[in-house]
Structures are given as C-alpha cells and as structure tokens.
Design a protein around this motif. Structure first.
Motif, PDB file in Angstrom:
ATOM      1  N   SER A   1      -0.498  47.390 -51.447  1.00  0.00           N
ATOM      2  CA  SER A   1      -0.142  46.308 -50.539  1.00  0.00           C
ATOM      3  C   SER A   1       0.842  45.381 -51.254  1.00  0.00           C
ATOM      4  O   SER A   1       1.551  45.809 -52.166  1.00  0.00           O
ATOM      5  N   THR A   2       0.894  44.118 -50.876  1.00  0.00           N
ATOM      6  CA  THR A   2       1.942  43.226 -51.366  1.00  0.00           C
ATOM      7  C   THR A   2       1.453  41.792 -51.504  1.00  0.00           C
ATOM      8  O   THR A   2       0.506  41.381 -50.812  1.00  0.00           O
ATOM      9  N   ASP A   3       2.132  41.026 -52.369  1.00  0.00           N
ATOM     10  CA  ASP A   3       1.854  39.596 -52.473  1.00  0.00           C
ATOM     11  C   ASP A   3       2.340  38.843 -51.233  1.00  0.00           C
ATOM     12  O   ASP A   3       1.957  37.693 -51.006  1.00  0.00           O
ATOM     13  N   LEU A   4       3.151  39.492 -50.406  1.00  0.00           N
ATOM     14  CA  LEU A   4       3.690  38.837 -49.214  1.00  0.00           C
ATOM     15  C   LEU A   4       2.700  38.787 -48.050  1.00  0.00           C
ATOM     16  O   LEU A   4       3.077  38.432 -46.930  1.00  0.00           O
ATOM     17  N   VAL A   5       1.434  39.103 -48.318  1.00  0.00           N
ATOM     18  CA  VAL A   5       0.387  38.863 -47.311  1.00  0.00           C
ATOM     19  C   VAL A   5       0.009  37.379 -47.284  1.00  0.00           C
ATOM     20  O   VAL A   5      -0.774  36.948 -46.433  1.00  0.00           O
ATOM     21  N   PHE A   6       0.586  36.587 -48.210  1.00  0.00           N
ATOM     22  CA  PHE A   6       0.297  35.149 -48.281  1.00  0.00           C
ATOM     23  C   PHE A   6       1.513  34.334 -47.847  1.00  0.00           C
ATOM     24  O   PHE A   6       2.650  34.804 -47.898  1.00  0.00           O
ATOM     25  N   ASN A   7       1.250  33.058 -47.444  1.00  0.00           N
ATOM     26  CA  ASN A   7       2.345  32.217 -46.949  1.00  0.00           C
ATOM     27  C   ASN A   7       3.048  31.418 -48.044  1.00  0.00           C
ATOM     28  O   ASN A   7       4.037  30.733 -47.786  1.00  0.00           O
ATOM     29  N   GLY A   8       2.530  31.481 -49.274  1.00  0.00           N
ATOM     30  CA  GLY A   8       3.213  30.846 -50.391  1.00  0.00           C
ATOM     31  C   GLY A   8       2.952  29.368 -50.569  1.00  0.00           C
ATOM     32  O   GLY A   8       3.649  28.704 -51.344  1.00  0.00           O
TER      33      GLY A   8
ATOM     34  N   ARG B   1      -2.757  44.760 -54.357  1.00  0.00           N
ATOM     35  CA  ARG B   1      -1.622  43.926 -53.944  1.00  0.00           C
ATOM     36  C   ARG B   1      -0.630  43.832 -55.107  1.00  0.00           C
ATOM     37  O   ARG B   1      -0.981  43.385 -56.192  1.00  0.00           O
ATOM     38  N   MET B   2       0.587  44.275 -54.820  1.00  0.00           N
ATOM     39  CA  MET B   2       1.606  44.387 -55.851  1.00  0.00           C
ATOM     40  C   MET B   2       2.577  43.206 -55.781  1.00  0.00           C
ATOM     41  O   MET B   2       2.892  42.711 -54.707  1.00  0.00           O
ATOM     42  N   PRO B   3       3.093  42.797 -56.940  1.00  0.00           N
ATOM     43  CA  PRO B   3       4.071  41.713 -56.982  1.00  0.00           C
ATOM     44  C   PRO B   3       5.492  42.274 -56.900  1.00  0.00           C
ATOM     45  O   PRO B   3       5.691  43.445 -56.574  1.00  0.00           O
ATOM     46  N   LEU B   4       6.465  41.458 -57.211  1.00  0.00           N
ATOM     47  CA  LEU B   4       7.840  41.909 -57.385  1.00  0.00           C
ATOM     48  C   LEU B   4       7.881  42.845 -58.591  1.00  0.00           C
ATOM     49  O   LEU B   4       7.332  42.521 -59.647  1.00  0.00           O
ATOM     50  N   MET B   5       8.493  44.024 -58.432  1.00  0.00           N
ATOM     51  CA  MET B   5       8.487  45.017 -59.515  1.00  0.00           C
ATOM     52  C   MET B   5       9.910  45.352 -59.953  1.00  0.00           C
ATOM     53  O   MET B   5      10.833  45.342 -59.145  1.00  0.00           O
ATOM     54  N   PHE B   6      10.068  45.647 -61.231  1.00  0.00           N
ATOM     55  CA  PHE B   6      11.388  45.940 -61.781  1.00  0.00           C
ATOM     56  C   PHE B   6      11.265  47.043 -62.819  1.00  0.00           C
ATOM     57  O   PHE B   6      10.173  47.333 -63.307  1.00  0.00           O
TER      58      PHE B   6
ATOM     59  N   VAL C   1       6.319  42.270 -62.477  1.00  0.00           N
ATOM     60  CA  VAL C   1       5.739  43.242 -63.402  1.00  0.00           C
ATOM     61  C   VAL C   1       6.638  44.481 -63.423  1.00  0.00           C
ATOM     62  O   VAL C   1       7.307  44.797 -62.442  1.00  0.00           O
ATOM     63  N   SER C   2       6.668  45.163 -64.559  1.00  0.00           N
ATOM     64  CA  SER C   2       7.480  46.371 -64.653  1.00  0.00           C
ATOM     65  C   SER C   2       6.830  47.513 -63.872  1.00  0.00           C
ATOM     66  O   SER C   2       5.616  47.537 -63.674  1.00  0.00           O
ATOM     67  N   GLY C   3       7.648  48.454 -63.435  1.00  0.00           N
ATOM     68  CA  GLY C   3       7.128  49.615 -62.714  1.00  0.00           C
ATOM     69  C   GLY C   3       6.135  50.401 -63.538  1.00  0.00           C
ATOM     70  O   GLY C   3       5.134  50.912 -63.016  1.00  0.00           O
TER      71      GLY C   3
END
Length: 295
Positions: free
Chosen positions: A112-119, A158-163, A198-200
């Motif tokens: 899933s994603t951290d974008l399930v939240f409104n920030g 729930r995953m964050p921005l990944m690079f 977080v890194s891939g």
C-alpha cells in the motif's frame, strides 16, 4: 527445493528490487504485464492481471507458497485523470488476488502507500485512521479493506517514497532529478512536502521480513523525515551533481491533477522492532553510487 514466491509487478521499480533480494531465499516467479523482461534466476511470466481467468490458471499451475502483490498504477495524477482504469488495477486485481491466496491459504503481502493519509497529523502509525485526499489514496484504502475482508491473514505494508538504481525498463523519482541536473538545468523541489524515503533495496528487505514475521498492517518508511528539497540536496552532494541548480518551491506553485498531502511521514517503529533496518538516505545513495561506478 526452495519454496515458491510469486511477485506481481516484477518489471516495476519495487518488483525488480524484490526479485533481486528474494532469489537467495525463494524460487521466484515474477508476473510482468507489458514487458517480457529477463531477470537473472527469475521465472518471468507475462500476464495481464485483469484477466482473472488467466490469473487463476497461473495460481493453479505454479501453486505458490507465498505472494507479494507489488503491481499497481501508482501515479497519483494518472489515477486522478483515469479513475476507472486505475480502479480496475489498484482495487479489482487486489481483491481477486486476496481471493486466490485465501483459496491456497498462503501468506499474502500487499504493498500500500503512505498516501492513505491526509498529511495533517504526521508521523502516522499503523493504528491511525486513514484519510486519503486523492483517488490513488482512496483506491489503496479500498484495496486494503477489501483484501482484509476477503483474506484476514493479508499483510498490508504501507510504503513511503522509494528511490534507487533501476534496470532499463523502470524508474524511481530520482532518475529524472539526476538527468535534469546533469543537463545543467534548474530543478525545483518542494520544501513543504515531507515523506520518510527509503531505498528500493531496503523496502524489498522489509517486505520479505513482513512476509515471515507479521500480520495486519505494517509501515515500512525510512528513518528520516525529509522534504523533496532536502532529499535533493543530499542526493546532489553524494552524486557530485550541481546542487546550486536545485531551487525551492511550494506544492501550490505546481499545478497537478491529484491533490498532495503536506506530510505523510510514517512511524515505522513496529517494523524496526521486528528487525527492519533501512539505510539512511545518504548511506543508501552512497551505496547506489558505488554500485553504479562498478558497472
């Protein structure tokens, strides 16, 4: 004989990293939709996940011992513009996969994603109520809830921005940044959007750890809360790119289809306690640079 792990989205950024990390412990089967990419030591199967009949046949043929569902339409702007197409992939496919895993009674991890939240109330723990503000976030919430209803043993990560480094057929958000700076062009990055990147490679290790150690919901964010601007400055320093070309801007300065939450930093202490050890951003970038120099 190693157990069989089925990974959806094997040709994407996260799926590719999963295939690299998992093959030491599992016999890996990767599903790729549009690209028949060869990954060393991985059994790649080309399949459209929305073809449920073909998907069911594949499950019967392979009989996987576990599954990680990493396939998604993960571009928020695309989901905002094409909600019906993205719903089919992000929700419909996910629910069918939960049904198939339930039939086999096998471990099932959903990314899933951290974008399930409104920030507005970061950092977010697993028990905080979801409150998405984009169609992409809404679709991931529907997938989370629907999968858990159909198969309560599903593990929601729930995953964050990944690079990270990528094969020719995939990308992470840093590749366009790097290309822009290498071309001597200015790069404008948000100072008012915060994530826990977080890194891939670290993300893949976290997903495999979740597969073996937990149930329910787990956050796999990094250890640092950074704006895109702060991330860009660290990246430029580590990769010897012209940092003076990085300019600050605000979310409101850029017109986008999907609304973006200001701060979806994840509290990942539950995962840390299980043994999840993501590298700090600087360390991860240094490792990526070292690997790239060896090629």
């Amino acid at each position: 004989m190693m157990n069989k792990l089925l990974i959806t989205g094997a040709s994407g950024f996260l799926g590719w990293h999963l295939c690299q990390v998992a093959q030491t412990q599992w016999q890996v089967y990767g599903i790729s939709n549009s690209k028949k990419n060869d990954i060393k030591n991985i059994n790649i199967i080309q399949l459209n996940l929305t073809d449920f009949k073909a998907l069911k046949t594949l499950f019967k043929d392979i009989k996987p011992d576990a599954l990680i569902h990493a396939a998604a339409q993960s571009q928020p702007n695309f989901c905002q513009q094409y909600p019906e197409i993205s719903y089919q992939i992000n929700v419909g496919v996910s629910l069918e996969i939960a049904n198939l895993c339930a039939e086999l009674n096998i471990p099932c991890v959903f990314t899933s994603t951290d974008l399930v939240f409104n920030g507005l109330n970061a950092p977010y723990s697993e028990t905080d109520p979801v409150c998405p503000i984009s169609y992409y976030g809404e679709q991931k919430v529907l997938a989370e809830q629907g999968m858990l209803e159909r198969y309560p043993q599903t593990i929601i990560c729930r995953m964050p921005l990944m690079f990270g480094s990528v094969p020719d057929h995939a990308t992470s958000f840093i590749q366009p940044f790097i290309e822009t700076l290498k071309q001597g062009k200015e790069l404008s990055l948000f100072i008012d959007e915060f994530r826990t990147p977080v890194s891939g490679n670290s993300a893949a290790k976290g997903l495999l750890l979740a597969l073996e150690t937990t149930q329910g919901i787990l956050h796999l964010g990094g250890r640092e809360r950074l704006s895109r601007y702060e991330f860009g400055k660290i990246m430029a320093e580590v990769l010897n790119l012209p940092s003076h070309l990085i300019k600050s801007c605000s979310q409101g300065d850029i017109k986008m289809s999907a609304p973006r939450p200001p701060d979806v930093s994840l509290d990942s202490s539950k995962a840390f306690n299980l043994g999840y050890q993501p590298l700090l951003v600087r360390e991860a970038l240094q490792r990526i640079e070292k690997q790239n120099n060896k090629r």
